[in-house]
Enzyme design. Structure first.
Site, PDB file in Angstrom:
ATOM      1  N   ASP A  75      36.330  77.551  67.447  1.00  0.00           N
ATOM      2  CA  ASP A  75      37.537  77.055  66.917  1.00  0.00           C
ATOM      3  C   ASP A  75      37.396  76.657  65.517  1.00  0.00           C
ATOM      4  OD1 ASP A  75      39.393  75.267  65.829  1.00  0.00           O
ATOM      5  OD2 ASP A  75      39.018  73.748  67.458  1.00  0.00           O
ATOM      6  N   LYS A  81      46.152  74.119  58.213  1.00  0.00           N
ATOM      7  CA  LYS A  81      45.022  73.438  57.384  1.00  0.00           C
ATOM      8  C   LYS A  81      44.973  74.272  56.368  1.00  0.00           C
ATOM      9  CE  LYS A  81      43.667  70.418  60.602  1.00  0.00           C
ATOM     10  NZ  LYS A  81      44.338  70.644  61.809  1.00  0.00           N
ATOM     11  N   TRP A 112      37.159  67.503  68.637  1.00  0.00           N
ATOM     12  CA  TRP A 112      37.833  68.691  68.845  1.00  0.00           C
ATOM     13  C   TRP A 112      37.206  69.397  69.832  1.00  0.00           C
ATOM     14  CZ3 TRP A 112      42.702  68.045  68.575  1.00  0.00           C
ATOM     15  CH2 TRP A 112      43.137  67.287  67.254  1.00  0.00           C
TER      16      TRP A 112
HETATM   17  N1  PMP Z   1      41.190  71.972  66.530  1.00  0.00           N
HETATM   18  C1  PMP Z   1      40.519  71.374  65.321  1.00  0.00           C
HETATM   19  C2  PMP Z   1      39.338  71.839  64.651  1.00  0.00           C
HETATM   20  C3  PMP Z   1      41.668  70.716  64.761  1.00  0.00           C
HETATM   21  O1  PMP Z   1      41.561  69.886  63.537  1.00  0.00           O
HETATM   22  C4  PMP Z   1      42.840  70.469  65.245  1.00  0.00           C
HETATM   23  C5  PMP Z   1      44.020  69.727  64.743  1.00  0.00           C
HETATM   24  N2  PMP Z   1      43.882  68.759  63.911  1.00  0.00           N
HETATM   25  C6  PMP Z   1      43.046  71.137  66.713  1.00  0.00           C
HETATM   26  C7  PMP Z   1      42.010  72.026  67.169  1.00  0.00           C
HETATM   27  C8  PMP Z   1      44.467  70.822  67.303  1.00  0.00           C
HETATM   28  O2  PMP Z   1      45.326  71.583  66.761  1.00  0.00           O
HETATM   29  P1  PMP Z   1      46.781  71.491  67.108  1.00  0.00           P
HETATM   30  O3  PMP Z   1      47.300  70.042  66.746  1.00  0.00           O
HETATM   31  O4  PMP Z   1      47.469  72.588  66.533  1.00  0.00           O
HETATM   32  O5  PMP Z   1      47.240  71.460  68.553  1.00  0.00           O
END
Ligand code: PMP
Length: 306
Positions: free
Chosen positions: A113, A137, A44
């Protein structure tokens, strides 16, 4: 989480990925050099860094990792005083790597994040310029992304920033510049009440420590039958990745493991396709009883197959 008064809380759309763009579009212009420091400790943060490259210069401030199983020691970081911000992903959902400390940036704006560990433990918001988290989450369902941003960082967006991602516009309009995702916000309200009524983020932390220890204890005492590749110092309390079988994982046993778990009503234990193996996600909504059921199954599977 005691958000100080000089912060705004925004409810935006576009998910965590939307903020991979939103952060640089709003903040990379804070300083003349238009550069930002990134810690890349998993999928990520790697995606966030790649997206930021579209808008300015990105410095990866540590030696590249061969595998996303650890956090490079802060003594090896080369922070740039001219960076507009320092970015990290507090919990790498795919790899199960979680920071148990807040990076020291010597006064440079810190951005995190927290999509996959938001409200799973207390956080000192005053140490951050910006925190963002997709709700899906720990605090609700997909569709709404929370952005907590210090007020002095508003109003610095690049001119090409899409207006719906412009923090100042959204802050001035109470997150109502465009139609908000009402249902997702409503669900989030219910979850926030539930968290509050159950002791708040401190109580969530206690529970999440208990839950993750249950699973890590089995892994650690399984004589290598279950293997978690992540450094003990940064093992996530939210996402526990592990292999079943020998060190590299025995795929036929892993298949049996998934089938056995499904028979007991436990689904989605398959790890992310980029890492394989298993991943137990223990978000706030997963109870101690749920976790104990997984632990029981892991113990009996070990007994049967070791
Ligand atoms: N950051 C983290 C730590 C994630 O776990 C995720 C999705 N699993 C995202 C960003 C991306 O999120 P989205 O699917 O809502 O764009």
């Amino acid at each position: 989480i005691d958000i100080p008064n000089n912060y705004k809380v925004l409810f935006l759309q576009g998910g965590g990925s939307g903020q991979f763009s939103g952060v640089p579009l709003n903040l990379i212009g804070l300083k003349e050099d238009r550069c930002a420091d990134y810690l890349v400790t998993g999928t990520w943060s790697a995606k966030a860094a790649k997206e930021a490259e579209k808008y300015g210069k990105v410095n990866i401030i540590h030696p590249k990792l061969d595998s996303y199983t650890k956090i490079p020691d802060p003594s090896s970081w080369t922070l740039n005083p001219s960076a507009s911000y320092v970015y990290y992903c507090c919990n790498e959902t795919v790899h199960g790597v979680e920071y148990n400390f807040t990076p020291e940036t010597n006064g440079v704006v810190l951005v995190s994040d927290m999509s996959s560990n938001f409200l799973s433990r207390p956080v000192d918001v005053s140490k951050f310029g910006l925190i963002f988290a997709g709700a899906q989450k720990n605090v609700g369902c997909a569709g709404v992304t929370v952005v907590i941003v210090r007020e002095d960082l508003l109003g610095h967006a690049l001119k090409e920033c899409p207006i719906v991602l412009d923090y100042k516009v959204q802050a001035d309009m109470n997150s109502l510049y465009n139609t908000p995702p009402c249902f997702s916000i409503y669900i989030m309200g219910l979850v926030l009440e539930w968290i509050k009524n159950n002791g708040g983020s401190a109580a969530m932390e206690t529970l999440n420590k208990q839950k993750s220890s249950m699973i890590y204890d089995i892994i650690n005492s399984s004589n290598g039958f279950y293997v978690c590749p992540v450094d003990a110092a940064c093992r996530s309390r939210m996402n526990v990745p592990f292999r079943v079988g020998k060190k590299e994982g025995d795929e036929s046993l892993e298949k049996l493991f998934l089938e056995g778990a499904a028979k007991r009503g436990m689904i989605s234990l398959k790890g992310h396709r980029s890492v394989g193996g298993m991943r137990a996600s223990l978000y706030n909504a997963v109870t101690l009883e749920d976790t104990a059921a997984l632990a029981d199954f892991m113990r009996s599977f070990l007994k049967e197959h070791q």
